[in-house]
Design an enzyme around this catalytic site. Structure first.
Site, PDB file in Angstrom:
ATOM      1  N   GLU A 286       0.829  -1.210   0.000  1.00  0.00           N
ATOM      2  CA  GLU A 286       0.000   0.000   0.000  1.00  0.00           C
ATOM      3  C   GLU A 286       0.865   1.263   0.000  1.00  0.00           C
ATOM      4  O   GLU A 286       0.438   2.322  -0.456  1.00  0.00           O
ATOM      5  CB  GLU A 286      -0.921  -0.007   1.227  1.00  0.00           C
ATOM      6  N   HIS A 307       7.797 -26.704  -1.593  1.00  0.00           N
ATOM      7  CA  HIS A 307       7.113 -27.805  -2.289  1.00  0.00           C
ATOM      8  C   HIS A 307       5.950 -27.291  -3.126  1.00  0.00           C
ATOM      9  O   HIS A 307       5.114 -28.071  -3.566  1.00  0.00           O
ATOM     10  CB  HIS A 307       6.638 -28.838  -1.263  1.00  0.00           C
ATOM     11  N   LYS A 421     -14.074   0.497  -4.178  1.00  0.00           N
ATOM     12  CA  LYS A 421     -15.168   0.892  -3.286  1.00  0.00           C
ATOM     13  C   LYS A 421     -16.248   1.621  -4.057  1.00  0.00           C
ATOM     14  O   LYS A 421     -17.434   1.343  -3.895  1.00  0.00           O
ATOM     15  CB  LYS A 421     -14.649   1.802  -2.165  1.00  0.00           C
TER      16      LYS A 421
HETATM   17  O1  PA5 Z   1      -3.570   1.188   5.925  1.00  0.00           O
HETATM   18  C1  PA5 Z   1      -4.642   1.712   5.701  1.00  0.00           C
HETATM   19  O2  PA5 Z   1      -4.795   2.936   5.746  1.00  0.00           O
HETATM   20  C2  PA5 Z   1      -5.861   0.884   5.348  1.00  0.00           C
HETATM   21  O3  PA5 Z   1      -5.544  -0.451   5.234  1.00  0.00           O
HETATM   22  C3  PA5 Z   1      -6.913   1.033   6.402  1.00  0.00           C
HETATM   23  O4  PA5 Z   1      -6.372   0.659   7.641  1.00  0.00           O
HETATM   24  C4  PA5 Z   1      -8.122   0.177   6.097  1.00  0.00           C
HETATM   25  O5  PA5 Z   1      -8.643   0.517   4.842  1.00  0.00           O
HETATM   26  C5  PA5 Z   1      -9.193   0.332   7.152  1.00  0.00           C
HETATM   27  O6  PA5 Z   1      -9.586   1.660   7.256  1.00  0.00           O
HETATM   28  P1  PA5 Z   1     -10.381   2.178   8.508  1.00  0.00           P
HETATM   29  O7  PA5 Z   1      -9.528   1.990   9.700  1.00  0.00           O
HETATM   30  O8  PA5 Z   1     -10.693   3.601   8.223  1.00  0.00           O
HETATM   31  O9  PA5 Z   1     -11.642   1.325   8.610  1.00  0.00           O
END
Ligand code: PA5
Length: 446
Positions: A286, A307, A421
């Protein structure tokens, strides 16, 4: 430091002068990070978090975890992405991937709201049926679909079991300190709340209440975890690559990436690392995968995956490098028994510690993969403990930030996560998405 980067297995892939050439970029990345002048500078709260955290809240986390340990058989942790991966990684790493089935004086801990699966939800509801349950819902935004659905369901379960008043003693909310749907709802209902700091993104939040509350509920010493992270934060401040393993790791990744090694495989020889690998994949994936750039983070558990994926790593397309994590002292050993009949011909191993066999498998595999054209980095971790895991978490967070800057991306945003989303909401008929729905349905039809 309890963490040591061994880079001799990349020496045939990287020339010494390449370190000299990338050094000024590393120095610049360090200066951008420390002076908060790089992209995403509003999200650097994790840098000083191991020491600069809310001490009053930390004490509340410890008290609350003691209460949860006393009052429930099952803790359901609701969250997705950065809101659950860190806690799950630490619990499975330090306790066991089989934590829930172990004999223990701490509650079972299940993670919900991290997928869209009726089966997964129904299974967990069935597990909770005859148990005393507490819930820790974690969402910075408070509006993420997956955890929001799970929270509806578990809130209803708790209210049915314990009544509205009783459930207030069992629901704990970790969210934004002042804003958002979840914060407002928690205030209205009177739930105890913990804070996702404004300047800490989800994937960098394991050492905030996001990770610490569930981790403490598992009986893990969060003071030691923070101390380990603090030690790492002091150790990796010199931008000189010859003196900073954390920055050297970031530099090597980028040198290899620029030579076409576009995938990094994080390899561990311990199943307890499987969720740690998932945490690491989110952190790097990310943070770096944007602007049509980035090293794709993959992971394996060896020897299991030797394996399955081993064939590909040895012999497939040559676009990867491996980073092997070797935990030197895992706190247990096992002597291989003798078989008088020697049916499998393995008596030459009789009496040998399984850890030695593992180590030898690792050494043999590294050499084979290097011979096959896969650069290997080795990260030695002295032992499996809270303190050293704290160091390791920080090591990867910091190297990720430096690596992202070397890649010229903003390591602290995640614009790409929104695309699915929007489509999902449109297709599900969320008000305001009517036009988009028509367009997408047309595309799906054709
Ligand atoms: O690292 C990040 O920012 C994302 O993975 C969020 O943690 C994830 O989308 C969850 O978001 P939220 O905590 O707003 O529900």
């Amino acid at each position: 430091m309890a963490i040591k980067l061994i880079d001799k297995y990349v020496s045939t892939f990287i020339n010494a002068h390449e370190y000299d050439r990338i050094q000024p970029q590393v120095t610049l990345a360090d200066s951008m990070l420390r002076s908060k002048t790089g992209p995403g500078a509003d999200f650097l709260g994790w840098i000083n978090l191991p020491e600069n955290y809310d001490k009053e809240e930390f004490a509340r986390i410890q008290a609350c975890s003691a209460k949860i340990r006393k009052t429930c058989d099952v803790l359901v942790v609701i969250g997705i992405g950065g809101s659950y991966l860190g806690a799950r990684a630490v619990i499975e790493y330090l306790k066991s991937p089989l934590y829930n089935t172990l004999k223990k004086d701490t509650p079972d801990i299940y993670f919900a709201g991290n997928c869209i699966s009726a089966d997964a939800l129904n299974e967990l509801l069935a597990i909770c049926e005859d148990k005393d349950v507490c819930v820790n819902v974690i969402s910075k935004s408070g509006t993420t679909t997956e955890p929001a659905i799970a929270f509806r369901v578990f809130r209803a379960l708790l209210e049915k079991k314990y009544g509205k008043e009783g459930s207030k003693e069992r629901i704990f909310v970790t969210t934004d300190k002042a804003r958002g749907t979840l914060k407002n709802f928690a205030t209205q209902e009177g739930y105890e709340t913990f804070v996702v700091p404004d300047d800490v993104g989800g994937r960098f939040s394991v050492l905030s209440a996001v990770g610490l509350l569930p981790i403490a509920c598992a009986g893990i010493d969060i003071v030691k975890l923070m101390e380990g992270a603090a030690a790492a934060s002091h150790a990796y401040t010199n931008p000189d690559l010859s003196k900073n393993d954390c920055y050297r790791y970031a530099a090597i990744r980028n040198i290899l990436y620029r030579k076409g090694k576009t995938m990094e495989v994080l390899a561990s020889y311990e199943p307890f690392s499987a969720m740690f690998n998932e945490w690491w994949k989110q952190l790097y994936g990310e943070s770096e995968g944007k602007d049509l750039k980035g090293i794709y983070p993959a992971s394996v558990i060896y020897s299991t995956d030797l394996h399955s994926l081993g064939q590909f790593v040895q012999d497939g397309s040559r676009t990867m490098f491996e980073t092997v994590i070797d935990v030197l002292d895992t706190k247990s050993s096992f002597e291989i028994p003798n078989d008088p009949a020697n049916i499998d011909g393995l008596n030459f191993l009789s009496g040998m510690d399984l850890n030695l066999v593992k180590k030898t498998a690792m050494q043999g595999t590294i050499l084979a993969h290097v011979d096959g054209g896969v650069p290997n980095l080795l990260i030695e971790v002295s032992e499996k403990s809270e303190f050293v895991l704290g160091e390791l978490l920080y090591f990867f967070e910091l190297s990720c930030a430096i690596s992202g800057y070397l890649l010229s991306v903003n390591p602290f945003d995640q614009p790409g996560v929104e695309a699915y989303k929007k489509n999902m909401f449109a297709l599900l008929g969320k008000p305001g998405y009517e036009e988009m729905r028509k367009e997408l349905e047309e595309r799906l039809k054709n």
